[in-house]
Design an enzyme around this catalytic site. Structure first.
Site, PDB file in Angstrom:
ATOM      1  N   PHE A  84       0.863  -1.186   0.000  1.00  0.00           N
ATOM      2  CA  PHE A  84       0.000   0.000   0.000  1.00  0.00           C
ATOM      3  C   PHE A  84       0.894   1.229   0.000  1.00  0.00           C
ATOM      4  O   PHE A  84       1.743   1.385   0.878  1.00  0.00           O
ATOM      5  CB  PHE A  84      -0.929   0.030   1.226  1.00  0.00           C
ATOM      6  CG  PHE A  84      -1.879   1.201   1.176  1.00  0.00           C
ATOM      7  CD1 PHE A  84      -3.015   1.164   0.386  1.00  0.00           C
ATOM      8  CD2 PHE A  84      -1.614   2.364   1.885  1.00  0.00           C
ATOM      9  CE1 PHE A  84      -3.876   2.254   0.301  1.00  0.00           C
ATOM     10  CE2 PHE A  84      -2.471   3.468   1.807  1.00  0.00           C
ATOM     11  CZ  PHE A  84      -3.607   3.403   1.012  1.00  0.00           C
ATOM     12  N   ASP A  87       9.497   2.393   1.537  1.00  0.00           N
ATOM     13  CA  ASP A  87       8.324   3.145   2.003  1.00  0.00           C
ATOM     14  C   ASP A  87       8.178   2.868   3.502  1.00  0.00           C
ATOM     15  O   ASP A  87       7.696   1.816   3.915  1.00  0.00           O
ATOM     16  CB  ASP A  87       7.080   2.697   1.224  1.00  0.00           C
ATOM     17  CG  ASP A  87       5.804   3.389   1.710  1.00  0.00           C
ATOM     18  OD1 ASP A  87       5.818   3.974   2.813  1.00  0.00           O
ATOM     19  OD2 ASP A  87       4.787   3.322   0.998  1.00  0.00           O
ATOM     20  N   LYS A 131       3.048   9.900   8.487  1.00  0.00           N
ATOM     21  CA  LYS A 131       2.366   9.435   9.702  1.00  0.00           C
ATOM     22  C   LYS A 131       2.963   9.987  11.004  1.00  0.00           C
ATOM     23  O   LYS A 131       2.628  11.070  11.426  1.00  0.00           O
ATOM     24  CB  LYS A 131       2.331   7.907   9.700  1.00  0.00           C
ATOM     25  CG  LYS A 131       1.285   7.367   8.696  1.00  0.00           C
ATOM     26  CD  LYS A 131       1.015   5.904   8.932  1.00  0.00           C
ATOM     27  CE  LYS A 131       0.058   5.301   7.922  1.00  0.00           C
ATOM     28  NZ  LYS A 131      -1.340   5.497   8.273  1.00  0.00           N
TER      29      LYS A 131
HETATM   30  C1  LIG Z   1       3.137   2.154   3.770  1.00  0.00           C
HETATM   31  C2  LIG Z   1       2.249   3.302   3.456  1.00  0.00           C
HETATM   32  N1  LIG Z   1       2.569   4.124   2.450  1.00  0.00           N
HETATM   33  C3  LIG Z   1       1.804   5.190   2.144  1.00  0.00           C
HETATM   34  C4  LIG Z   1       0.646   5.458   2.834  1.00  0.00           C
HETATM   35  C5  LIG Z   1      -0.192   6.649   2.478  1.00  0.00           C
HETATM   36  O1  LIG Z   1      -0.039   7.624   3.440  1.00  0.00           O
HETATM   37  P1  LIG Z   1      -1.078   8.863   3.522  1.00  0.00           P
HETATM   38  O2  LIG Z   1      -2.388   8.301   3.919  1.00  0.00           O
HETATM   39  O3  LIG Z   1      -0.459   9.782   4.516  1.00  0.00           O
HETATM   40  O4  LIG Z   1      -1.103   9.468   2.140  1.00  0.00           O
HETATM   41  C6  LIG Z   1       0.266   4.616   3.906  1.00  0.00           C
HETATM   42  C7  LIG Z   1      -0.976   4.872   4.662  1.00  0.00           C
HETATM   43  O5  LIG Z   1      -1.498   4.035   5.342  1.00  0.00           O
HETATM   44  C8  LIG Z   1       1.083   3.505   4.213  1.00  0.00           C
HETATM   45  O6  LIG Z   1       0.766   2.670   5.215  1.00  0.00           O
END
Ligand SMILES: Cc1ncc(COP(=O)(O)O)c(C=O)c1O
Length: 385
Positions: free
Chosen positions: A124, A209, A238
């Site tokens: 994700f 990520d 986050k």
């Molecule tokens: C691993 C990862 N990357 C990217 C995102 C996207 O982050 P945002 O919701 O701040 O755009 C998330 C959100 O849960 C995530 O868990």
């Protein structure tokens, strides 16, 4: 809009591991804003930094130098592999920046046509059109065609499949060191090291990520530190500012050259208010024993969940790293989340059958015991399939 399926809770106030609703009902928060409130709600040092900064300067354009942004970038670089940081406002934006950097750098170094990014199934990476294209889950993409071309997906943790996924068009491999939304998936030991070696073999960039698992969540400041590797690019968001919205893309000096003036930007990115909160949050994580507590409490929570596994045959597996822990079951987790909420415990469920526990990293044994008691009550109501 109705983009969220919301629970009937109106949040009002938070302190430490607890959240209260408008009616004064308290909840033990083992979701922590989905791994945002790593220091718990309203950590006094984060609140003090916000109060102090908000009385002096709330916002300033990136046309000018912002001392808090410089200090935060320096802190991040001094505590990671990186030499340069681009600031934005969310995880999706940080990943967009990473993908843009990988493409631009590859074009400059190798010419046209080398633009593909290999990502993992069940990954994700966000909700923008670019990051849903990068994400290896059909459910987030449905109905949004045409997607951005240039992504390939391989099973997470499978080196053979990863090698096969590389083509002459590939410029980068993008991975979560531990998959969060995809079900708290931990790769086999040594996986990241092998991915790094593969990237070196084919001159590919390794993008980690760490939006969900960075900032101490796995028990080290960055999840990549758990294996002897350094990525080329890391994305954060986050928990980075202890609550306020922020995103960051970290990289090396030589790669950063590819995004010169005018190639990328963000109005709010690196805003003085959020940067002062991030500095307070990061200092607290590193200086106040938060990482030690995360590791110790992670072990304790896994032990306690394993006891529940001994009691309930429908619990299939407990897996986690630090304080990101998944409990996979043979049954649907949705009703359990609702039942836990009614009893005052906030958790959530990913991919249907995995309960996810991401409490604040400052959680203590007593709070874990309380959460386990509530969970035990909830699980006792389930009729084994
Ligand atoms: C691993 C990862 N990357 C990217 C995102 C996207 O982050 P945002 O919701 O701040 O755009 C998330 C959100 O849960 C995530 O868990």
């Amino acid at each position: 809009m109705k983009t969220y399926g919301r629970y009937p809770v109106v949040a009002w106030r938070g302190e430490g591991c607890r959240l209260w609703d408008v009616d004064g009902k308290g909840y033990l928060d083992f979701l922590a804003g989905v791994a945002v409130n790593n220091l718990g709600h309203c950590h006094p040092k984060v609140v003090a930094a916000l109060q102090e900064q908000s009385s002096r300067l709330l916002h300033c354009s990136n046309f000018y130098h912002i001392p808090q942004q410089i200090e935060l970038a320096e802190w991040l670089c001094n505590h990671s592999f990186a030499d340069r940081v681009f600031f934005c406002n969310s995880g999706a934006e940080a990943n967009e920046a990473a993908i843009k950097l990988a493409r631009k750098h590859s074009r400059e170094r190798f010419g046209e046509g080398r633009f593909e990014v290999v990502t993992a199934l069940a990954s994700f990476h966000g909700r923008t059109i670019g990051t849903i294209s990068a994400t290896g889950q059909d459910k987030v993409k449905a109905g949004f065609d045409p997607l951005v071309p240039g992504f390939r997906y391989v099973p997470f943790g499978d080196m053979q499949a990863l090698r096969k996924g590389i083509t002459p068009q590939t410029c980068a491999i993008m991975l979560e060191p531990v998959q969060g939304e995809g079900g708290v998936n931990i790769p086999p030991a040594g996986f990241l090291e092998k991915v790094r070696a593969l990237c070196d073999e084919f001159d590919l960039l390794l993008i980690c990520d760490e939006v969900q698992v960075g900032c101490g969540r796995t028990g080290t400041l960055w999840a990549y530190e758990q294996e002897a590797i350094v990525p080329d690019i890391m994305t954060l968001a986050k928990a980075l500012a202890g609550g306020p919205p922020i995103g960051a893309m970290l990289t090396t000096e030589s790669l950063a050259e590819s995004l010169g003036p005018g190639t990328h930007g963000s109005t709010f990115g690196g805003n003085p208010l959020v940067c002062s909160a991030a500095l307070a949050a990061l200092h607290t994580i590193v200086d106040d024993g938060v990482l030690d507590n995360c590791r110790a409490m992670g072990t304790y929570l896994v032990q306690k969940l394993a006891q529940l596994q001994g009691k309930y045959s429908f619990i299939r597996e407990i897996r986690g790293r630090g304080l990101i822990i998944g409990m996979e079951m043979d049954i649907d987790g949705g009703p359990l989340v609702t039942a836990a909420l009614e009893r005052g415990l906030l958790i959530n469920c990913t991919v249907g059958k995995v309960l996810r526990f991401v409490p604040p990293l400052i959680v203590g044994c007593a709070e874990i015991d309380e959460a386990i008691r509530i969970l035990d009550d909830v699980l006792a109501t389930v009729e084994a399939p």
